[in-house]
Scaffold this motif. Structure first.
Motif, PDB file in Angstrom:
ATOM      1  N   GLN A  42       0.860  -0.984   0.192  1.00  0.00           N
ATOM      2  CA  GLN A  42      -0.021   0.067  -0.064  1.00  0.00           C
ATOM      3  C   GLN A  42       0.786   1.247   0.011  1.00  0.00           C
ATOM      4  O   GLN A  42       2.052   1.101   0.528  1.00  0.00           O
ATOM      5  CB  GLN A  42      -0.949   0.141   1.237  1.00  0.00           C
ATOM      6  N   SER A  43       0.304   2.265  -0.474  1.00  0.00           N
ATOM      7  CA  SER A  43       1.201   3.698  -0.460  1.00  0.00           C
ATOM      8  C   SER A  43       1.064   4.069   1.255  1.00  0.00           C
ATOM      9  O   SER A  43       0.165   3.773   1.976  1.00  0.00           O
ATOM     10  CB  SER A  43       0.297   4.520  -1.191  1.00  0.00           C
ATOM     11  N   LEU A  44       2.314   4.877   1.236  1.00  0.00           N
ATOM     12  CA  LEU A  44       2.307   5.458   2.809  1.00  0.00           C
ATOM     13  C   LEU A  44       1.094   6.496   2.685  1.00  0.00           C
ATOM     14  O   LEU A  44       0.909   7.012   1.762  1.00  0.00           O
ATOM     15  CB  LEU A  44       3.556   6.155   2.706  1.00  0.00           C
ATOM     16  N   PRO A  45       0.756   6.425   3.907  1.00  0.00           N
ATOM     17  CA  PRO A  45      -0.579   7.453   4.082  1.00  0.00           C
ATOM     18  C   PRO A  45      -0.114   9.060   3.926  1.00  0.00           C
ATOM     19  O   PRO A  45       1.164   9.228   4.307  1.00  0.00           O
ATOM     20  CB  PRO A  45      -1.168   7.112   5.532  1.00  0.00           C
ATOM     21  N   VAL A  46      -0.894   9.762   3.581  1.00  0.00           N
ATOM     22  CA  VAL A  46      -0.353  11.005   3.390  1.00  0.00           C
ATOM     23  C   VAL A  46      -1.455  11.942   3.920  1.00  0.00           C
ATOM     24  O   VAL A  46      -2.607  11.980   3.634  1.00  0.00           O
ATOM     25  CB  VAL A  46      -0.395  11.717   1.760  1.00  0.00           C
ATOM     26  N   TYR A  47      -1.124  12.858   4.957  1.00  0.00           N
ATOM     27  CA  TYR A  47      -2.014  13.689   5.721  1.00  0.00           C
ATOM     28  C   TYR A  47      -1.247  14.811   6.361  1.00  0.00           C
ATOM     29  O   TYR A  47      -0.116  14.433   6.531  1.00  0.00           O
ATOM     30  CB  TYR A  47      -3.169  13.048   6.451  1.00  0.00           C
ATOM     31  N   GLU A  48      -2.018  15.932   6.506  1.00  0.00           N
ATOM     32  CA  GLU A  48      -1.102  16.848   7.649  1.00  0.00           C
ATOM     33  C   GLU A  48      -1.069  16.103   8.917  1.00  0.00           C
ATOM     34  O   GLU A  48      -1.852  15.514   9.654  1.00  0.00           O
ATOM     35  CB  GLU A  48      -2.161  17.993   7.662  1.00  0.00           C
ATOM     36  N   ARG A  49      -0.033  16.751   9.523  1.00  0.00           N
ATOM     37  CA  ARG A  49       0.393  16.247  10.848  1.00  0.00           C
ATOM     38  C   ARG A  49      -0.766  16.658  11.878  1.00  0.00           C
ATOM     39  O   ARG A  49      -0.950  15.775  12.759  1.00  0.00           O
ATOM     40  CB  ARG A  49       1.627  17.216  11.501  1.00  0.00           C
ATOM     41  N   SER A  50      -1.586  17.710  11.575  1.00  0.00           N
ATOM     42  CA  SER A  50      -2.920  17.903  12.558  1.00  0.00           C
ATOM     43  C   SER A  50      -3.699  17.010  12.477  1.00  0.00           C
ATOM     44  O   SER A  50      -4.814  16.999  13.330  1.00  0.00           O
ATOM     45  CB  SER A  50      -3.391  19.310  12.223  1.00  0.00           C
ATOM     46  N   ALA A  51      -3.834  15.982  11.527  1.00  0.00           N
ATOM     47  CA  ALA A  51      -4.745  15.032  11.133  1.00  0.00           C
ATOM     48  C   ALA A  51      -4.444  13.761  11.376  1.00  0.00           C
ATOM     49  O   ALA A  51      -5.039  12.717  11.023  1.00  0.00           O
ATOM     50  CB  ALA A  51      -5.184  15.332   9.807  1.00  0.00           C
ATOM     51  N   ILE A  52      -3.179  13.505  12.081  1.00  0.00           N
ATOM     52  CA  ILE A  52      -2.852  12.248  12.274  1.00  0.00           C
ATOM     53  C   ILE A  52      -3.619  11.565  13.268  1.00  0.00           C
ATOM     54  O   ILE A  52      -4.156  11.936  14.159  1.00  0.00           O
ATOM     55  CB  ILE A  52      -1.374  12.291  12.864  1.00  0.00           C
ATOM     56  N   PRO A  53      -4.120  10.380  12.758  1.00  0.00           N
ATOM     57  CA  PRO A  53      -5.026   9.572  13.518  1.00  0.00           C
ATOM     58  C   PRO A  53      -4.599   8.745  14.814  1.00  0.00           C
ATOM     59  O   PRO A  53      -4.209   7.849  14.774  1.00  0.00           O
ATOM     60  CB  PRO A  53      -5.484   8.360  12.591  1.00  0.00           C
ATOM     61  N   ILE A  54      -4.611   9.704  15.927  1.00  0.00           N
ATOM     62  CA  ILE A  54      -4.151   9.002  17.210  1.00  0.00           C
ATOM     63  C   ILE A  54      -5.206   9.225  18.323  1.00  0.00           C
ATOM     64  O   ILE A  54      -6.366  10.075  18.014  1.00  0.00           O
ATOM     65  CB  ILE A  54      -2.826   9.575  17.729  1.00  0.00           C
ATOM     66  N   ARG A  55      -5.105   8.750  19.257  1.00  0.00           N
ATOM     67  CA  ARG A  55      -6.093   8.824  20.638  1.00  0.00           C
ATOM     68  C   ARG A  55      -5.029   8.813  21.684  1.00  0.00           C
ATOM     69  O   ARG A  55      -4.225   8.120  21.901  1.00  0.00           O
ATOM     70  CB  ARG A  55      -7.019   7.691  20.489  1.00  0.00           C
ATOM     71  N   VAL A  56      -5.406   9.897  22.491  1.00  0.00           N
ATOM     72  CA  VAL A  56      -4.520   9.831  23.836  1.00  0.00           C
ATOM     73  C   VAL A  56      -5.521   9.397  24.887  1.00  0.00           C
ATOM     74  O   VAL A  56      -6.635  10.004  25.175  1.00  0.00           O
ATOM     75  CB  VAL A  56      -4.038  11.491  24.177  1.00  0.00           C
ATOM     76  N   VAL A  57      -5.072   8.486  25.714  1.00  0.00           N
ATOM     77  CA  VAL A  57      -5.815   7.865  26.730  1.00  0.00           C
ATOM     78  C   VAL A  57      -5.130   8.074  28.113  1.00  0.00           C
ATOM     79  O   VAL A  57      -3.978   7.861  28.093  1.00  0.00           O
ATOM     80  CB  VAL A  57      -6.005   6.280  26.504  1.00  0.00           C
ATOM     81  N   SER A  58      -5.729   8.672  29.271  1.00  0.00           N
ATOM     82  CA  SER A  58      -5.158   8.781  30.462  1.00  0.00           C
ATOM     83  C   SER A  58      -5.061   7.370  30.997  1.00  0.00           C
ATOM     84  O   SER A  58      -6.163   6.496  30.928  1.00  0.00           O
ATOM     85  CB  SER A  58      -6.000   9.838  31.132  1.00  0.00           C
ATOM     86  N   ARG A  59      -3.951   7.282  31.761  1.00  0.00           N
ATOM     87  CA  ARG A  59      -3.608   5.788  32.507  1.00  0.00           C
ATOM     88  C   ARG A  59      -4.420   6.180  33.944  1.00  0.00           C
ATOM     89  O   ARG A  59      -4.264   5.147  34.747  1.00  0.00           O
ATOM     90  CB  ARG A  59      -2.427   5.529  32.693  1.00  0.00           C
TER      91      ARG A  59
END
Length: 62
Positions: A42-59
């Protein structure tokens, strides 16, 4: 995948499970990522840094 963020100068950054300096280990992530994406054919995903698909979860306990 679970990721821990630690200061580069902390004892945890000296984890010996992967050899090399912290900078070399960060570079290794780039190499391994490129290799694994190539294996998916597959191609490397291309998106703006602000749109990086992450989720921050508190421990912290609820």
């Amino acid at each position: 995948m679970t990721v821990r963020l630690v200061p580069l100068r902390s004892p945890e950054a000296g984890d010996s499970r992967v050899e090399g300096t912290p900078s070399e280990r960060v570079a290794l992530v780039g190499v391994l990522s490129a290799e694994l994406w190539a294996r998916t054919q597959q191609s490397l995903p291309v998106y703006e840094r602000s749109a990086i698909p992450i989720r921050v979860v508190s421990r912290q306990a609820p």
